[in-house]
Design an enzyme around this catalytic site. Structure first.
Site, PDB file in Angstrom:
ATOM      1  N   GLU A  73       0.841  -1.227   0.000  1.00 34.63           N
ATOM      2  CA  GLU A  73       0.000   0.000   0.000  1.00 34.63           C
ATOM      3  C   GLU A  73       0.861   1.256   0.000  1.00 34.63           C
ATOM      4  O   GLU A  73       0.492   2.266   0.592  1.00 34.63           O
ATOM      5  CB  GLU A  73      -0.880   0.024   1.251  1.00 34.63           C
ATOM      6  CG  GLU A  73      -2.336  -0.202   1.057  1.00 34.63           C
ATOM      7  CD  GLU A  73      -2.823   0.014  -0.344  1.00 34.63           C
ATOM      8  OE1 GLU A  73      -3.121  -1.015  -0.970  1.00 34.63           O
ATOM      9  OE2 GLU A  73      -2.918   1.155  -0.838  1.00 34.63           O
TER      10      GLU A  73
HETATM   11  C1  FAD Z   1       2.413  -9.654   0.036  1.00 33.37           C
HETATM   12  C2  FAD Z   1       2.195  -8.500  -0.876  1.00 33.37           C
HETATM   13  C3  FAD Z   1       0.906  -8.134  -1.234  1.00 33.37           C
HETATM   14  C4  FAD Z   1       0.696  -7.091  -2.124  1.00 33.37           C
HETATM   15  N1  FAD Z   1      -0.563  -6.777  -2.545  1.00 33.37           N
HETATM   16  C5  FAD Z   1      -0.733  -5.924  -3.591  1.00 33.37           C
HETATM   17  C6  FAD Z   1      -2.009  -5.753  -4.216  1.00 33.37           C
HETATM   18  O1  FAD Z   1      -3.006  -6.334  -3.779  1.00 33.37           O
HETATM   19  N2  FAD Z   1      -2.105  -4.947  -5.296  1.00 33.37           N
HETATM   20  C7  FAD Z   1      -1.026  -4.284  -5.810  1.00 33.37           C
HETATM   21  O2  FAD Z   1      -1.180  -3.573  -6.797  1.00 33.37           O
HETATM   22  N3  FAD Z   1       0.197  -4.396  -5.232  1.00 33.37           N
HETATM   23  C8  FAD Z   1       0.372  -5.208  -4.147  1.00 33.37           C
HETATM   24  N4  FAD Z   1       1.613  -5.352  -3.576  1.00 33.37           N
HETATM   25  C9  FAD Z   1       2.717  -4.562  -4.075  1.00 33.37           C
HETATM   26  C10 FAD Z   1       3.189  -3.495  -3.090  1.00 33.37           C
HETATM   27  O3  FAD Z   1       2.241  -2.483  -2.955  1.00 33.37           O
HETATM   28  C11 FAD Z   1       4.558  -3.001  -3.584  1.00 33.37           C
HETATM   29  O4  FAD Z   1       5.473  -4.052  -3.364  1.00 33.37           O
HETATM   30  C12 FAD Z   1       5.018  -1.752  -2.862  1.00 33.37           C
HETATM   31  O5  FAD Z   1       4.183  -0.669  -3.156  1.00 33.37           O
HETATM   32  C13 FAD Z   1       6.459  -1.373  -3.216  1.00 33.37           C
HETATM   33  O6  FAD Z   1       6.736  -1.491  -4.596  1.00 33.37           O
HETATM   34  P1  FAD Z   1       7.997  -2.336  -5.064  1.00 33.37           P
HETATM   35  O7  FAD Z   1       7.932  -3.663  -4.397  1.00 33.37           O
HETATM   36  O8  FAD Z   1       8.067  -2.344  -6.536  1.00 33.37           O
HETATM   37  O9  FAD Z   1       9.237  -1.560  -4.489  1.00 33.37           O
HETATM   38  P2  FAD Z   1      10.005  -0.343  -5.190  1.00 33.37           P
HETATM   39  O10 FAD Z   1       9.035   0.654  -5.694  1.00 33.37           O
HETATM   40  O11 FAD Z   1      11.006  -0.876  -6.135  1.00 33.37           O
HETATM   41  O12 FAD Z   1      10.753   0.293  -3.929  1.00 33.37           O
HETATM   42  C14 FAD Z   1      11.954  -0.233  -3.376  1.00 33.37           C
HETATM   43  C15 FAD Z   1      12.441   0.686  -2.244  1.00 33.37           C
HETATM   44  O13 FAD Z   1      12.700   1.998  -2.748  1.00 33.37           O
HETATM   45  C16 FAD Z   1      11.931   2.964  -2.075  1.00 33.37           C
HETATM   46  N5  FAD Z   1      11.434   3.958  -3.024  1.00 33.37           N
HETATM   47  C17 FAD Z   1      10.967   3.739  -4.267  1.00 33.37           C
HETATM   48  N6  FAD Z   1      10.586   4.893  -4.817  1.00 33.37           N
HETATM   49  C18 FAD Z   1      10.813   5.862  -3.935  1.00 33.37           C
HETATM   50  C19 FAD Z   1      10.608   7.271  -3.906  1.00 33.37           C
HETATM   51  N7  FAD Z   1      10.091   7.915  -4.947  1.00 33.37           N
HETATM   52  N8  FAD Z   1      10.946   7.945  -2.790  1.00 33.37           N
HETATM   53  C20 FAD Z   1      11.475   7.302  -1.730  1.00 33.37           C
HETATM   54  N9  FAD Z   1      11.690   5.979  -1.688  1.00 33.37           N
HETATM   55  C21 FAD Z   1      11.357   5.264  -2.773  1.00 33.37           C
HETATM   56  C22 FAD Z   1      10.783   2.190  -1.430  1.00 33.37           C
HETATM   57  O14 FAD Z   1      10.315   2.820  -0.243  1.00 33.37           O
HETATM   58  C23 FAD Z   1      11.445   0.852  -1.122  1.00 33.37           C
HETATM   59  O15 FAD Z   1      12.100   0.921   0.116  1.00 33.37           O
HETATM   60  C24 FAD Z   1       1.825  -6.365  -2.639  1.00 33.37           C
HETATM   61  C25 FAD Z   1       3.117  -6.714  -2.239  1.00 33.37           C
HETATM   62  C26 FAD Z   1       3.310  -7.776  -1.393  1.00 33.37           C
HETATM   63  C27 FAD Z   1       4.728  -8.164  -1.048  1.00 33.37           C
END
Ligand code: FAD
Length: 600
Positions: free
Chosen positions: A441
């Site tokens: 989220e």
């Molecule tokens: C168990 C699980 C359930 C989930 N359920 C859903 C769902 O139902 N629907 C859905 O759509 N998604 C879902 N997700 C996805 C989840 O919302 C994302 O994993 C999350 O938003 C982070 O995206 P990412 O994993 O690509 O990390 P990234 O965006 O690659 O981020 C990696 C790191 O970089 C930091 N970062 C990235 N961009 C910035 C920025 N601009 N400023 C500061 N820091 C930054 C982040 O805070 C993080 O620490 C789920 C994930 C999991 C693991």
């Protein structure tokens, strides 16, 4: 092995004495929430989750979900029956509008119940939780036809919902979305692409799953401005409401993950699936934000729910386990050792948990009240104020609330010593389950950026100024009462740190945006400490009034006052350190080149 009892007395104290729910009885949103009904929801809801869902929490974790060869997903044993009982009990319908079969309860009442649901079984709670978010988005942006087609069955729980944002190359940065939506002659769109990490994406609990999917139409800008929102049912729905053909969406795999094993986290493949535009083309992010904001408050509640159940078990264990002697001499000389409760270091963890949980509960309830008031308060000014406050505090409830959830879960695991690390005691599951709430989220770092980057500056800083006005007004009043003056003075100091930090960021943010980026996380925590501080001032005020007025529950109220003192003495002073971190800027954080982080 673990246990859980819904904390109905504490919820009632907050609803009745701190928030004063009866004071809102004249508003339409509260018409259905008579004290008798609210109490019945809390009592019966607490009983239902403790009896039906809590017993499936450990077994569901151990068994997990299974994807079958035909791409269907089977949830753990007992989940189907429990979900049926959940739907038949009408628990899904609590906060939904009557027009579509809901019970019209205010958001604050359904939120109170949802805390219990999460404590009992967080993985289970996510199936209705995602549905609730999808319902909110359709209510706000769906056409009348879409509402009539999907909402009654989603609100009853016969069908569930999902939110589909994430793709392999695109998480936080939604501008990178590749999923395509090609317009079709019949007014629908053909949706093609891969979504990952989709919670409750495929399962056997409901007859249909209504996916809300972000995708890009042909020629849309290659940025977040080009995103549209689509409703894509797993099974198409016939004009008479019956279930029709299978749509072109299927589960490619499910993730094997750290926690919430009983919730299926799916890769969903969209292969020309039939979808329909929700709201306006290229305004999808705004529509999805309705769902995301509802979900963010719901995830903050996950922090609270897990913290509460971990805490209840930590307390039980500290009462049962005997090790060592009290520093001041044996407490139970007839026994070979005293209970863990005599040790100040064990007390430190339990007292911290208690103060944070009760404070966070009040903050979650107050946040939910602002959602209600933002729709239903009597005048425009009051609606705007509520909207400003909930907008400001949503990233704090999500980010700081889930940080509390994880910290409390690990502290309560620590109370168990080595047994906390052993699966059969159940505590390591809480730590694993709590961890995801800090990530999905929008990660907590991204929540912090939302707070400082968007929410502070919105409408010329109106929300944070309104928050300061509210806190300082209540401090001034409390200072008149000698029993509350000390707490009020400490909260005033904490709020002073927040005001100074806000000013520092306003002055430095334009000069160096990295300063604001580096300050974001401590600022979110600082705001959380002050916001929960305000809740403790209110709880202390209510407890004091209860004692003065002859309330018979003296032990409960006196305990509240001691816990408020703990908060004032040991948590509020943290704002000084947080302010120093903020004012240190970003120099040392950003000074080194990436190579300098590599192994020397
Ligand atoms: C168990 C699980 C359930 C989930 N359920 C859903 C769902 O139902 N629907 C859905 O759509 N998604 C879902 N997700 C996805 C989840 O919302 C994302 O994993 C999350 O938003 C982070 O995206 P990412 O994993 O690509 O990390 P990234 O965006 O690659 O981020 C990696 C790191 O970089 C930091 N970062 C990235 N961009 C910035 C920025 N601009 N400023 C500061 N820091 C930054 C982040 O805070 C993080 O620490 C789920 C994930 C999991 C693991």
């Amino acid at each position: 092995m673990p246990r859980y009892t819904a904390p109905v007395r504490d919820t009632r104290f907050i609803l009745e004495k701190v928030i004063g729910l009866d004071g809102y009885a004249n508003l339409p949103a509260f018409a259905a929430a008579s004290p008798e009904i609210v109490n019945a929801v809390l009592e019966e809801g607490g009983k239902f989750v403790a009896e039906q869902l809590f017993p499936l929490n450990q077994s569901g974790d151990q068994q997990g979900c299974k994807r079958n060869d035909d791409a269907s997903v089977t949830t753990p044993d007992g989940f189907k029956e429990a979900y049926k009982a959940f739907v038949e009990g009408g628990w899904m319908t609590l906060g939904a509008p009557e027009e579509f079969g809901g019970q019209n309860m205010p958001h604050i009442v359904s939120t109170a119940f949802e805390e219990y649901l999460i404590s009992a079984n967080m993985a289970f709670a996510m199936y209705p939780g995602l549905t609730k978010g999808a319902v909110a988005a359709l209510l706000a942006h769906g056409s009348q036809e879409q509402k009539e087609k999907y909402l009654p069955k989603m609100i009853s729980g016969e069908w569930t919902g999902t939110m589909n944002l994430t793709e392999p190359q695109c998480g936080t940065d939604l501008g990178l979305i590749k999923t395509k939506a090609e317009p079709q002659a019949d007014g629908s769109y053909a949706i093609t692409g891969t979504k990952i990490f989709i919670s409750a994406g495929e399962h056997d609990l409901a007859d249909n799953i209504i996916h809300l999917v972000l995708a890009k139409t042909p020629g849309a800008p290659d940025s977040s401005k080009g995103i549209s929102l689509f409703v894509v049912p797993k099974f198409l729905v016939n004009d008479d409401g019956s279930i029709g053909e299978r749509n072109g969406v299927s589960c490619g795999s499910i993730e094997h993950k750290m926690g919430i094993h009983a919730n299926s986290t799916c890769v969903l493949n969209y292969d020309g699936a039939k979808g329909w535009l929700v709201g306006e083309e290229m305004k999808g992010l705004a529509a999805m934000f309705v769902m995301m904001n509802a979900a963010r408050l719901g995830v903050g509640l996950q922090g609270l729910g897990i913290a509460e159940v971990a805490y209840q078990n930590g307390v039980q264990y500290a009462n049962d386990r005997r090790q060592g002697r009290a520093l001041t001499g044996p407490k139970d000389p007839e026994e070979k050792a005293d209970t863990l409760f005599v040790h100040p270091d064990v007390r430190r963890m339990l007292m911290e948990a208690k103060a944070q949980i009760e404070g966070l509960r009040a903050l979650c309830m107050w946040g939910a009240l602002q959602v209600d008031l933002s729709h239903d308060a009597g005048d425009e000014e009051a609606r705007e104020l509520a909207d400003d406050l909930v907008g400001l505090l949503t990233p704090v409830i999500k980010g700081y609330g889930t940080d509390i959830g994880y910290k409390v879960a690990t502290d309560c695991q620590q109370v168990y010593g080595g047994h906390g690390y052993i699966a059969e005691w159940g505590m390591e599951q809480y730590v694993r389950d709590a961890r995801i709430a800090m990530i999905y989220e929008g990660t907590n770092g991204v929540q912090a950026m939302d707070l400082v980057g968007r929410k502070l500056a919105r409408k010329g800083g109106r929300a944070v100024q309104a928050f300061f006005k509210l806190v300082s007004g209540e401090i001034a009043e409390a200072k008149q009462d000698e029993k509350l003056a000390d707490f009020a003075a400490k909260l005033e100091k904490a709020m002073g740190d927040m005001q100074a930090a806000t000013m520092w960021m306003a002055q430095n943010g334009f000069k160096n945006p990295n300063d604001v980026g580096a300050a974001a996380y401590p600022y979110m925590e600082l705001t959380g400490v002050v916001a929960i501080g305000l809740m403790w001032l209110r709880m202390a005020t209510a407890a004091q009034a209860g004692l003065a007025g002859g309330d018979s529950d003296t032990k409960f109220l006196e305990t509240k006052l001691v816990t408020a003192r703990y908060y004032a003495d040991r948590i509020l002073p943290r704002t000084a350190s947080l302010r120093s971190q903020i004012e240190a800027g970003s120099d040392t954080i950003m000074a080194l080149e990436p190579e300098a982080f590599e192994a020397a």
